[in-house]
Design an enzyme around this catalytic site. Sequence first.
Site, PDB file in Angstrom:
ATOM      1  N   GLY A 104       0.860  -1.176   0.000  1.00  0.00           N
ATOM      2  CA  GLY A 104       0.000   0.000   0.000  1.00  0.00           C
ATOM      3  C   GLY A 104       0.892   1.220   0.000  1.00  0.00           C
ATOM      4  N   SER A 105       0.322   2.380   0.276  1.00  0.00           N
ATOM      5  CA  SER A 105       1.147   3.585   0.310  1.00  0.00           C
ATOM      6  C   SER A 105       0.302   4.785   0.667  1.00  0.00           C
ATOM      7  CB  SER A 105       1.808   3.876  -1.053  1.00  0.00           C
ATOM      8  OG  SER A 105       2.594   2.812  -1.502  1.00  0.00           O
ATOM      9  N   ASN A 106       0.983   5.825   1.141  1.00  0.00           N
ATOM     10  CA  ASN A 106       0.438   7.177   1.161  1.00  0.00           C
ATOM     11  C   ASN A 106       1.328   8.042   0.282  1.00  0.00           C
ATOM     12  OD1 ASN A 106      -1.367   6.600   3.482  1.00  0.00           O
ATOM     13  ND2 ASN A 106       0.530   6.627   4.676  1.00  0.00           N
TER      14      ASN A 106
END
Length: 817
Positions: A264-266
Amino acid sequence: MPVRTLSARRSRGRLALVAASLAAVTAGLLPGAAAADPGDRGREHRPSGGGLSAVIRYTEYGIPHILAGDYADLGFGTGWAQAADQVCVLADGFVTVNGERSRHFGASGAPDGSLSSAATNLTSDLYFRGVREAGTVEELLRTPAPAGPSRDLKELMRGWAAGYNAWLRKNRITDPACAGAAWVRPVTALDVARRGFAVSVLGGQGRAVDGITTARPPAAPAAARAGDSGRGRTGAAPEPADVDPERAAEAARALFAPENATMGSNAVAFSGATTANGRGLLLGNPHYPWQGGRRFWQSQQTIPGKLNVSGASLLGTTVVNIGFNDKVAWSHTVATGVPMNLHQLTLVPGDPTSYLVDGKPERMTARTVTVAVRDGAPVTRTQWWTRYGPVTSGLGASLPLPWTAATAYALNDPNAANLRGSDTALGFARARSTRDVAETLRRTQGLPWVNTVAADAAGHSFFSQSQVLPRITDELAERCSTPLGRVVYPASGVAVLDGSRADCALGSDPDAVQPGTFGPSRMPVVEDAPYAVNSNDSAWLTNADRPLTGYERVFGTIATPRSLRTRGGIEDVAAMAARGRLTVRDLQEQQFADRVPAGDLAAADAAAACPAALPADPEACRVLAAWDRTMDPDSRGALLFDRFWRRFTASVPVAQQWRVPFSAADPVRTPRGLVTETPGFAKALADAVAELRAAGIALDAPLRDHQFVVRGGERIPVGGGTESLGVWNKTEAVWNAAGGGYVEVAHGTSHVQAVGWDGGRCPVARTLLSYSQSSNPASPHFADQTRLYAGERWVTSRFCEKDILRSPALKVVRVRD
C-alpha cells in the site's frame, strides 16, 4: 582490472579520482559494448557482459551514487551495487522466474510471495517455466516501442545483468542466506526482463498462479491425460458445484481490498499555493514488505547531460521507481483499479477443452510443462490457454472457479503484454515538470497497478490513476456480464464477461498503445489542486474539495466509505494546506505524527463505557482514558487500544460499530460515534486486557517496549500502527505475546521521501529506508537506517556533486567488466 576504493580520510586522492572519473564519463570515455539482443533465445544461458564500467560513490548509510557514460554502463553500475547489498534476495528471485525453485528448495516449500501468489515452489515453477517455454518475454522484447520496451531500457537490462555477474565473479558472498549456494548463478538480460514481467503481472496472472497451474478439465481427453505425469497427478476432477455469486463477490472484494493487501502507500503533493516559497512539495510513504524480494533499494543514477535521478528501486529493477531530480518528485500508491478480468466460457458438450464463440468451437491450447524436483521425479502438468488467456480454477483459495463439463473461466491480464513500466520510470527521471510526468504517462502507458502523485519546483501538483487496465466499461459490463459477473463486478471491480460472444470483446481506445486497454484520456487526473493525496482508496477524494467522478467502476468506487487511513490522511493534509507556509519539515512531522484516527473517533467513547464493561478493572479504564491517541514509541496505552481495536473490528460487523452511518455528503467525518452497547465491545476490551496481563505486559507500558524488531541481537523500537487504526505511518507487525509483543514488521513504511525546492540547483530532500539498504547481517548497512527510523531521524539527500564530494563517509569504487 581490480576494483579501486579510497577511504574518506584520503581526501586529496579521493577527489582526484572522482575528478578523473567525472571527466572520463563526461567525455564519453568509459568503454561500452555492442548491444546484444535480449530476445535471442538461443543465447539465453550466456551471461551478459562486454567491457562495461561505472563509477560508484558511496555516501552515508551505504547509498550509492552511480555515474556512467551511457545506459548500458549505468545498468552495469546498478546491477553491481544491488548485488553488493542484496545478492541472496536477488538470486532467489532469479531462481523463481526461471522456474527452478523445486529443483533447489523442494516442491512443497513456499516462495517469499514477492513475485507471485504461488503457495508452493511447485506451482510457482509450473507457471514461470510455462512463461519461459512459451517465449512470452522474448516476444515482448521484440515488440517495437512504444508498445514494447525502448532501446534505452534494453541497454539498462543488458548492463544490469553484466554488473550483477561481475560482482559475483569478483566478490565472496558473506550473507549466510546463500553463501556457497549452487543456486547463485550468473544471469542474462533476459532474466532481468523476466523479473520485470513478474512484477508487471502481480495484480493479474500473478494472483492466480495456483489456479492456472492446477486447472484440470473434469473429463480430459486421453491425449491430454497422457500429458500429466509425476508427483501430484490427480486424474479427472469430480464435477464441482456452481459458483455462489454472493460468496464469490465477497471473496473478490476481500481479495482486492486495500486493508488486506501486503502493499500500500500514502503520497501527497502540495501545490505552491500552500507552501512557504510557492514551490511544490511531495511526501511519499510506500508500505511494502520488510523482507524478501519486494524491498526497495536506494541509489542515485547519473549519465551527465542525459539523466540525474535519486530515489528507490524495487530489487531487480534497473530504474528508480520512486524518486526525484532537480525539478520534479514523484511517488506511487497501490491503486484500486483491477488489472484483470474473467471470461466465462461455454464449453462444447462432451469436450471440456473446447469452447464456443458465436456458436463456433475453438480448441484450447495445451501447454505441457515439466519441472525438476529435488530428490524426486520430475513433475509434468498441462496448462490450458484460450484466446482470452489461461484457464484458472480460482483466484486464491477463497474464490474457487470450478471447471465443469459446461463452464470454465479464463483470465485476461493486459499486463502480460506490458514491459513498459520501467520506461515510465525513465520518463519520470528525465522529467522537468509535472507536465512532463503527465506526458510520460500518456506516451508509455506502462504502470500496471499504481497511481502516480507528483510535484515540481514550479509549484504544480499532480495525481493520475494511469494504469494498464482491461477496457471494461460500465456499458460493456452491463451488456456482457454473466449472472456471476452481475454480482461480482459492482462489489469488487472484477468483471466476469460472457466468453461465448464475440461482441463482448474488450475493444480499444484510439489513444491506447495496447489493444484491449484504456487510453490516457479515460484516466482519473487531478492537476494543480492545493493538495492531491492518496492512501490506496479510489481516486474519488484525491482532493476532498474537488471529488473526482465519471470514471468506470473498474478504476474504483465513487461515493463509498473510505478507509480510516484515507480519512485521517485527508484530515491531516487538508489542515496543512489550509494552514499554508509549508516546508519540507512539515512533511517530516506528518510522517511521524503517528496519529491514530480510530482513536480520535472511538477512544473517548470506549473510555466512557469502560467502567460498565469492566467494573472490576479501574486500571484498564484509567489507561484507556489517559492514552494520547498516537502510536508513538513513547505512547502509553497505545498497545491496549490496539489489541482491543483489532478484536472489536474483527468480531463486530461494520454496520454495528458506528452510531452515525456513512454519508457521501460527509465522507471524511462518517461513519462515527462508537457503539458500546453491543456485547462485542465489552468482550473485545476484556479479552485485550486479559491477553496483555497473561503475557506479563503492563497495560500502560510504552509502545517501544513491545513493538520492535531485532537486528543483530539489538532490539530496535518501531512506531506506527496498523491499517485498521488508520495510522499514516503504517506498521503491520507480527504479534508474539510470549516473545514480548510485536517482535517483527511484516510490511509497512519502507522508503520515505520528503522533497521540495528552494530556488537553488539542488532539491531539498530528506529520505529514510526503514529496513536499511542491505539484507546481509554482515553488512554495516543492515540496520543503520532502521535505527534512524526508530529515532524518527532522516537522511539528508546528497544530490548535487558538491554535496556528494563533501560526504564524510565518501567511498569511491570504479567497477569494470
